[in-house]
Design a protein around this motif. Sequence first.
Motif, PDB file in Angstrom:
ATOM      1  N   VAL A  29       0.839  -1.204   0.000  1.00 32.53           N
ATOM      2  CA  VAL A  29       0.000   0.000   0.000  1.00 32.53           C
ATOM      3  C   VAL A  29       0.868   1.246   0.000  1.00 32.53           C
ATOM      4  CG1 VAL A  29      -1.637   1.358   1.372  1.00 32.53           C
ATOM      5  CG2 VAL A  29      -2.032  -1.073   1.034  1.00 32.53           C
ATOM      6  N   PHE A  30       1.978   1.213   0.746  1.00 30.37           N
ATOM      7  CA  PHE A  30       2.911   2.346   0.755  1.00 30.37           C
ATOM      8  C   PHE A  30       3.435   2.615  -0.659  1.00 30.37           C
ATOM      9  CE2 PHE A  30       7.317   3.999   1.689  1.00 30.37           C
ATOM     10  CZ  PHE A  30       6.884   5.278   2.040  1.00 30.37           C
ATOM     11  N   MET A 265      10.966  -5.277  -7.368  1.00 23.02           N
ATOM     12  CA  MET A 265      11.253  -4.965  -5.961  1.00 23.02           C
ATOM     13  C   MET A 265      10.324  -3.841  -5.468  1.00 23.02           C
ATOM     14  SD  MET A 265      13.605  -7.038  -4.805  1.00 23.02           S
ATOM     15  CE  MET A 265      12.788  -8.315  -5.791  1.00 23.02           C
ATOM     16  N   PRO A 266       9.974  -3.876  -4.166  1.00 26.08           N
ATOM     17  CA  PRO A 266       9.037  -2.889  -3.600  1.00 26.08           C
ATOM     18  C   PRO A 266       9.482  -1.447  -3.838  1.00 26.08           C
ATOM     19  CG  PRO A 266       9.391  -4.682  -2.062  1.00 26.08           C
ATOM     20  CD  PRO A 266      10.357  -4.893  -3.187  1.00 26.08           C
ATOM     21  N   GLY A 267       8.522  -0.631  -4.244  1.00 28.46           N
ATOM     22  CA  GLY A 267       8.796   0.779  -4.482  1.00 28.46           C
ATOM     23  C   GLY A 267       9.141   1.118  -5.915  1.00 28.46           C
ATOM     24  N   PHE A 284      -3.177  -6.555  -6.315  1.00 30.04           N
ATOM     25  CA  PHE A 284      -2.506  -7.812  -6.637  1.00 30.04           C
ATOM     26  C   PHE A 284      -1.641  -7.664  -7.887  1.00 30.04           C
ATOM     27  CE2 PHE A 284      -2.478 -12.264  -8.312  1.00 30.04           C
ATOM     28  CZ  PHE A 284      -1.772 -12.826  -7.251  1.00 30.04           C
ATOM     29  N   ALA A 285      -2.070  -6.824  -8.829  1.00 30.65           N
ATOM     30  CA  ALA A 285      -1.248  -6.564 -10.013  1.00 30.65           C
ATOM     31  C   ALA A 285       0.052  -5.861  -9.624  1.00 30.65           C
ATOM     32  CB  ALA A 285      -2.024  -5.718 -11.020  1.00 30.65           C
ATOM     33  N   ILE A 286      -0.030  -4.945  -8.665  1.00 25.82           N
ATOM     34  CA  ILE A 286       1.173  -4.244  -8.189  1.00 25.82           C
ATOM     35  C   ILE A 286       2.076  -5.205  -7.423  1.00 25.82           C
ATOM     36  CG2 ILE A 286       2.020  -2.283  -6.844  1.00 25.82           C
ATOM     37  CD1 ILE A 286       0.398  -1.552  -9.349  1.00 25.82           C
ATOM     38  N   LEU A 291       6.903  -7.814  -6.656  1.00 28.84           N
ATOM     39  CA  LEU A 291       7.432  -9.011  -6.004  1.00 28.84           C
ATOM     40  C   LEU A 291       7.531 -10.205  -6.947  1.00 28.84           C
ATOM     41  CD1 LEU A 291       5.519  -8.793  -2.597  1.00 28.84           C
ATOM     42  CD2 LEU A 291       7.736  -7.807  -3.205  1.00 28.84           C
ATOM     43  N   GLY A 292       7.083 -10.038  -8.184  1.00 29.99           N
ATOM     44  CA  GLY A 292       7.205 -11.080  -9.182  1.00 29.99           C
ATOM     45  C   GLY A 292       6.241 -12.233  -8.983  1.00 29.99           C
ATOM     46  N   LEU A 293       6.458 -13.274  -9.770  1.00 26.75           N
ATOM     47  CA  LEU A 293       5.613 -14.457  -9.666  1.00 26.75           C
ATOM     48  C   LEU A 293       5.780 -15.136  -8.316  1.00 26.75           C
ATOM     49  CD1 LEU A 293       6.132 -15.971 -13.236  1.00 26.75           C
ATOM     50  CD2 LEU A 293       4.237 -14.551 -12.415  1.00 26.75           C
ATOM     51  N   ILE A 294       6.969 -15.030  -7.740  1.00 30.68           N
ATOM     52  CA  ILE A 294       7.205 -15.629  -6.419  1.00 30.68           C
ATOM     53  C   ILE A 294       6.347 -14.941  -5.373  1.00 30.68           C
ATOM     54  CG2 ILE A 294       8.904 -15.957  -4.585  1.00 30.68           C
ATOM     55  CD1 ILE A 294      11.026 -16.315  -6.729  1.00 30.68           C
TER      56      ILE A 294
END
Length: 413
Positions: A29-30, A265-267, A284-286, A291-294
Amino acid sequence: MDLLKNLFKGDKVIWIIFLFLCVISVVEVFSAASTLTYKTGDHWAPITQHTVILLVGVLVVWITHKVNYRYFQAIPVFLVPISVILLVLVVATGAMTNGAARWMNIFGLQFQPSELAKMAVIIAVSYILAKNQEEDEANPRAFKYIMWITGLICALIAPENLSTAALLFGVVFLMMIIGRIPFRKLAILVGSIAAIGIFTIGVTMLVPDNTNIKFLHRMTTWKNRVFEFASPKKDIPAAKFDIDGDAQVAHANIAIATSNIIGKMPGNSVERDFLSQAFSDFIFAIIIEELGLIGGGFVVILYIWLLIRAGRIAQKAKGNFATFLVMGISLLLVSQAIMNMCVAVGLIPVTGQPLPLISKGGTSTLINCVYVGMILSVSRYTAKLEENSSSIDTKVEDTTINKEEIIAEESLA
């Protein structure tokens, strides 16, 4: 360590899943709230507000899990009538958000009555099923009571939020299957729903675009979403693709397509600046983009794990009400999560359902925390009853052994 064990009782796996979802929520969310940051001009305001709500939610979970689950049976007595009144008011005077009147403003705070109504229905259905269990199947009158309550609530929710009404009705239907409602009743219900669905589709096709008629204005949105989802886009050249025609779906697809195994990666999301509901309906798209598929797979596993663990708790629960309550809550949370994720990856039309315990929200987040607290309450008191039962068995066994030793000593003497 002992202090933590005493504070956080109940099923440890549910606690772990809940805390993982909260951590993912804060991080994503951030990152996804860039549009809110731009509107408010405050970089920290959106995430500060969300973090405070989550902290309050953790407190709500802790308080709820301390309550004996048997007291939850009394909630529908007052919550169902209150929900009906609030839903009528929100349809008549509710605040418009994204073209739908789903919110009420109470003392300056936005409140979504449909979230309370969902809770009222799930608990009421659990109570009715528990009280009407017989040897072979549930008493047929249970079906009548459930339909009166669920039908009324869903009918009030549907005009402004069809996806929520459909989700709630679907969960109740699954609960009735678990609760052994007679098959002939369920078959009649399926036929009736099919007839109502055909009639609704016919009316939707006849309603002119941009109509201002009360209770019908959302039909244009439903029709457009279904047509946009059903219309083939695979053969359209990239240069001619209208990205603004269905911006949410298009940018969600771009977010997923530009990801990889480990993500950006986040951000580092790019599409968060273009998705209007990146922090809610399309988070979830973000998550997949960053974070990728993992990361996306890990979130899916958390919800599946929640359902499996809740099933085990329901299986061990003492009493029918606890069993139906845990299954109803877990089915509601996981079904909503699946619906949100399917929208994000383009498997179903846009619905406007947030991702439970991850999407930014107020009413929905706190209500979901109450649900988690209820599951933990059942697991806590079930474990407590098992401990008491085992201690009683141990005392009986010790008493029996002592009596045998005394008899043996007297016979030797």
